[in-house]
Each structure stands twice: as C-alpha cells, then as structure tokens.
Design a protein around this motif. Structure first.
Motif, PDB file in Angstrom:
ATOM      1  N   ASP A  10     -35.311 -37.772  17.475  1.00 27.51           N
ATOM      2  CA  ASP A  10     -35.642 -36.933  16.333  1.00 27.51           C
ATOM      3  C   ASP A  10     -34.984 -35.577  16.484  1.00 27.51           C
ATOM      4  O   ASP A  10     -35.016 -34.960  17.530  1.00 27.51           O
ATOM      5  N   ARG A  11     -34.395 -35.074  15.398  1.00 31.29           N
ATOM      6  CA  ARG A  11     -33.697 -33.810  15.442  1.00 31.29           C
ATOM      7  C   ARG A  11     -34.425 -32.793  14.580  1.00 31.29           C
ATOM      8  O   ARG A  11     -34.901 -33.093  13.505  1.00 31.29           O
ATOM      9  N   LEU A  12     -34.470 -31.580  15.072  1.00 28.07           N
ATOM     10  CA  LEU A  12     -35.074 -30.490  14.338  1.00 28.07           C
ATOM     11  C   LEU A  12     -33.989 -29.501  13.967  1.00 28.07           C
ATOM     12  O   LEU A  12     -33.078 -29.242  14.750  1.00 28.07           O
ATOM     13  N   ASN A  13     -34.037 -28.923  12.767  1.00 24.69           N
ATOM     14  CA  ASN A  13     -33.027 -27.984  12.341  1.00 24.69           C
ATOM     15  C   ASN A  13     -33.403 -26.578  12.762  1.00 24.69           C
ATOM     16  O   ASN A  13     -34.504 -26.126  12.563  1.00 24.69           O
ATOM     17  N   SER A  14     -32.434 -25.892  13.386  1.00 25.94           N
ATOM     18  CA  SER A  14     -32.647 -24.517  13.819  1.00 25.94           C
ATOM     19  C   SER A  14     -31.309 -23.819  13.858  1.00 25.94           C
ATOM     20  O   SER A  14     -30.428 -24.218  14.617  1.00 25.94           O
ATOM     21  N   SER A  15     -31.147 -22.785  13.050  1.00 30.27           N
ATOM     22  CA  SER A  15     -29.918 -22.005  13.011  1.00 30.27           C
ATOM     23  C   SER A  15     -28.700 -22.906  12.835  1.00 30.27           C
ATOM     24  O   SER A  15     -27.694 -22.750  13.504  1.00 30.27           O
ATOM     25  N   ASP A  16     -28.783 -23.870  11.930  1.00 29.95           N
ATOM     26  CA  ASP A  16     -27.744 -24.832  11.555  1.00 29.95           C
ATOM     27  C   ASP A  16     -27.250 -25.690  12.716  1.00 29.95           C
ATOM     28  O   ASP A  16     -26.249 -26.383  12.616  1.00 29.95           O
ATOM     29  N   GLN A  17     -27.966 -25.696  13.835  1.00 28.87           N
ATOM     30  CA  GLN A  17     -27.624 -26.554  14.969  1.00 28.87           C
ATOM     31  C   GLN A  17     -28.672 -27.655  15.105  1.00 28.87           C
ATOM     32  O   GLN A  17     -29.829 -27.379  15.373  1.00 28.87           O
ATOM     33  N   PRO A  18     -28.280 -28.944  14.904  1.00 27.23           N
ATOM     34  CA  PRO A  18     -29.236 -30.038  15.146  1.00 27.23           C
ATOM     35  C   PRO A  18     -29.702 -30.005  16.594  1.00 27.23           C
ATOM     36  O   PRO A  18     -28.907 -29.736  17.495  1.00 27.23           O
ATOM     37  N   LYS A  19     -30.979 -30.282  16.806  1.00 27.74           N
ATOM     38  CA  LYS A  19     -31.488 -30.240  18.172  1.00 27.74           C
ATOM     39  C   LYS A  19     -32.613 -31.237  18.362  1.00 27.74           C
ATOM     40  O   LYS A  19     -33.248 -31.682  17.399  1.00 27.74           O
ATOM     41  N   THR A  20     -32.866 -31.568  19.615  1.00 27.22           N
ATOM     42  CA  THR A  20     -33.977 -32.420  20.009  1.00 27.22           C
ATOM     43  C   THR A  20     -34.761 -31.701  21.095  1.00 27.22           C
ATOM     44  O   THR A  20     -34.172 -31.229  22.070  1.00 27.22           O
ATOM     45  N   VAL A  21     -36.075 -31.601  20.921  1.00 28.39           N
ATOM     46  CA  VAL A  21     -36.928 -31.057  21.976  1.00 28.39           C
ATOM     47  C   VAL A  21     -37.209 -32.185  22.960  1.00 28.39           C
ATOM     48  O   VAL A  21     -37.899 -33.143  22.642  1.00 28.39           O
ATOM     49  N   VAL A  22     -36.652 -32.080  24.153  1.00 28.72           N
ATOM     50  CA  VAL A  22     -36.768 -33.132  25.156  1.00 28.72           C
ATOM     51  C   VAL A  22     -38.053 -32.975  25.963  1.00 28.72           C
ATOM     52  O   VAL A  22     -38.747 -33.947  26.247  1.00 28.72           O
ATOM     53  N   ILE A  23     -38.378 -31.734  26.350  1.00 31.92           N
ATOM     54  CA  ILE A  23     -39.578 -31.434  27.132  1.00 31.92           C
ATOM     55  C   ILE A  23     -40.279 -30.237  26.520  1.00 31.92           C
ATOM     56  O   ILE A  23     -39.635 -29.224  26.212  1.00 31.92           O
ATOM     57  N   ASP A  24     -41.591 -30.344  26.328  1.00 31.84           N
ATOM     58  CA  ASP A  24     -42.371 -29.203  25.856  1.00 31.84           C
ATOM     59  C   ASP A  24     -43.653 -29.030  26.664  1.00 31.84           C
ATOM     60  O   ASP A  24     -44.547 -28.285  26.267  1.00 31.84           O
ATOM     61  N   THR A  25     -43.738 -29.724  27.797  1.00 33.16           N
ATOM     62  CA  THR A  25     -44.870 -29.601  28.707  1.00 33.16           C
ATOM     63  C   THR A  25     -44.356 -29.214  30.088  1.00 33.16           C
ATOM     64  O   THR A  25     -43.404 -29.813  30.589  1.00 33.16           O
ATOM     65  N   ASP A  26     -44.995 -28.207  30.718  1.00 33.34           N
ATOM     66  CA  ASP A  26     -44.537 -27.710  32.017  1.00 33.34           C
ATOM     67  C   ASP A  26     -43.074 -27.297  31.957  1.00 33.34           C
ATOM     68  O   ASP A  26     -42.274 -27.578  32.855  1.00 33.34           O
ATOM     69  N   GLY A  27     -42.729 -26.617  30.893  1.00 27.89           N
ATOM     70  CA  GLY A  27     -41.358 -26.173  30.710  1.00 27.89           C
ATOM     71  C   GLY A  27     -40.869 -26.517  29.321  1.00 27.89           C
ATOM     72  O   GLY A  27     -41.600 -27.088  28.500  1.00 27.89           O
ATOM     73  N   GLU A  28     -39.623 -26.161  29.058  1.00 30.06           N
ATOM     74  CA  GLU A  28     -39.038 -26.437  27.744  1.00 30.06           C
ATOM     75  C   GLU A  28     -37.569 -26.793  27.932  1.00 30.06           C
ATOM     76  O   GLU A  28     -36.802 -26.049  28.535  1.00 30.06           O
TER      77      GLU A  28
END
Length: 212
Positions: A10-28
């Motif tokens: 899944d990709r999230l849009n941020s500042s026109d750069q597609p991205k995927t949040v891989v880790i959001d627990t115990d770090g980012e």
C-alpha cells in the motif's frame, strides 16, 4: 511471523512521492520506491561507480583477517570521521554528484546530513550481516536515508526481541529507505548473499555524525 513486501505494498501520497510505511512500531521506516527515476538512477550509478574512491577494508572473523564482502567509501564534512566494526573512516570531501543527491535526501528527510557511507555490492557474494546503525557518533535516534542505485537487492529487517518476525523488501534502483525514530534501538538489518545473478549495486546511507 515472516512478512515479505514487494513493490505492490500500500502506498501513501506525501509531497508527490509515493511511499510505503514499512515499520511504525518501535521505530519508523518509510520506503519510497521511485525516489529517482530510471534515467537519473542509471546516470548517478555510472558517475559514482567511476569517480568514488572505493576501498577494500578487512575485518576480523573467528581469529582471521578477511576482506569485507563489499567495497566502501566515506564522504562528508571535514572532521566527521566514523568507526564501525573496528574500521575507521575519515571523510573524503563532498563531490558535486554526492551533494546533489544529499540535497534531495535532505528535502524529504527534513534534516541536514553531514556524511554518507557508500557501499558497492559487486555481485551476489557481496553482503552486509545483521547489524544496527547505533554507533555513538550517530547519537540517539539517528535518521538515516538509504538510497539504492544499480541492481535490486533484498533488504531484511528483524526485531531484536522478536526474532521470529522478519520483513523483507526488494530495493530497486532509485529507491529510498528512510529509517528514523527508535529503529536502530529495536531493529537489525542486513543484505544477505544470494546465488541469483544480480547487477552491481551502490548504496548510499546519509547520516549525521555528532560529538559524543
């Protein structure tokens, strides 16, 4: 648990750069698969491959001195030396190519980097073993921007206290992996050897060296 993620996450849009949040627990950890386009990636790879002052370091392993399984180089601001695995790196001065990459990495990371470690993986036999980027010079909760150029290699993350949980990501040319927060406290990462035929890969990890 074993978790594998390819480019279809899944990709999230941020500042026109597609991205995927891989880790959001115990770090980012955030993955940007198209940080540079293919043409830019190929141009940068060729420029760095021919111009960087690559070095072959050695490490001690079970009482023997062996070549590090990759070539490395360290560039940065004057005085920003770095030591890992008993290898001391003194910075070469920034080049125009590295400065241009650094400025783009700084824009998305919202931090000013003062150094970069470059790794050249010549083939599938070159690798980096499980480790965290937690040396004292990096300070608490370092932000590290890791850019891949050249051949695709598999990057693995493993939680330090939940070793049955692993995340694997294929890092293609032009991609950026941004590690921040407490990631280096709780997670290790590696690039494993592979018997598959892979193209040479250059990895740049932009960092901030701090007094300690």
């Amino acid at each position: 648990m074993y978790y594998q993620m390819g480019l279809s996450g899944d990709r999230l849009n941020s500042s026109d750069q597609p991205k995927t949040v891989v880790i959001d627990t115990d770090g980012e950890v955030i993955f940007y698969p198209n940080f540079f386009n293919i043409q830019e990636s190929d141009r940068l790879f060729s420029a760095l491959h021919s111009s960087v002052k690559w070095r072959q370091d050695t490490i001690y392993f079970y009482g023997k001195t062996i070549p590090l399984p990759r070539l490395t180089s360290w560039y940065g601001d004057e005085g920003k030396s770095y030591t890992y695995s008993h290898i001391q790196q003194h910075p070469e001065p920034w080049t125009p190519t590295l400065t241009s990459i650094k400025l783009k990495a700084e824009k998305i990371s919202e931090i000013t980097f003062n150094s970069v470690l470059l790794n050249l993986y010549r083939d599938g036999k070159d690798s980096v073993s499980w480790h965290s980027d937690d040396e004292p010079e990096l300070g608490k909760n370092p932000i590290i921007a890791s850019i891949s150029l050249g051949g695709t290699r598999r990057f693995s993350l493993r939680h330090k206290t939940s070793k049955d949980s692993q995340i694997d990501i294929d890092l293609p040319k032009g991609s950026l992996l941004l590690m921040k927060g407490e990631t280096q406290h709780f997670w290790k990462h590696q690039i494993a050897k592979t018997a598959k035929s892979v193209e040479p890969r250059i990895n740049l990890t932009f960092r901030v060296i701090k007094p300690f």
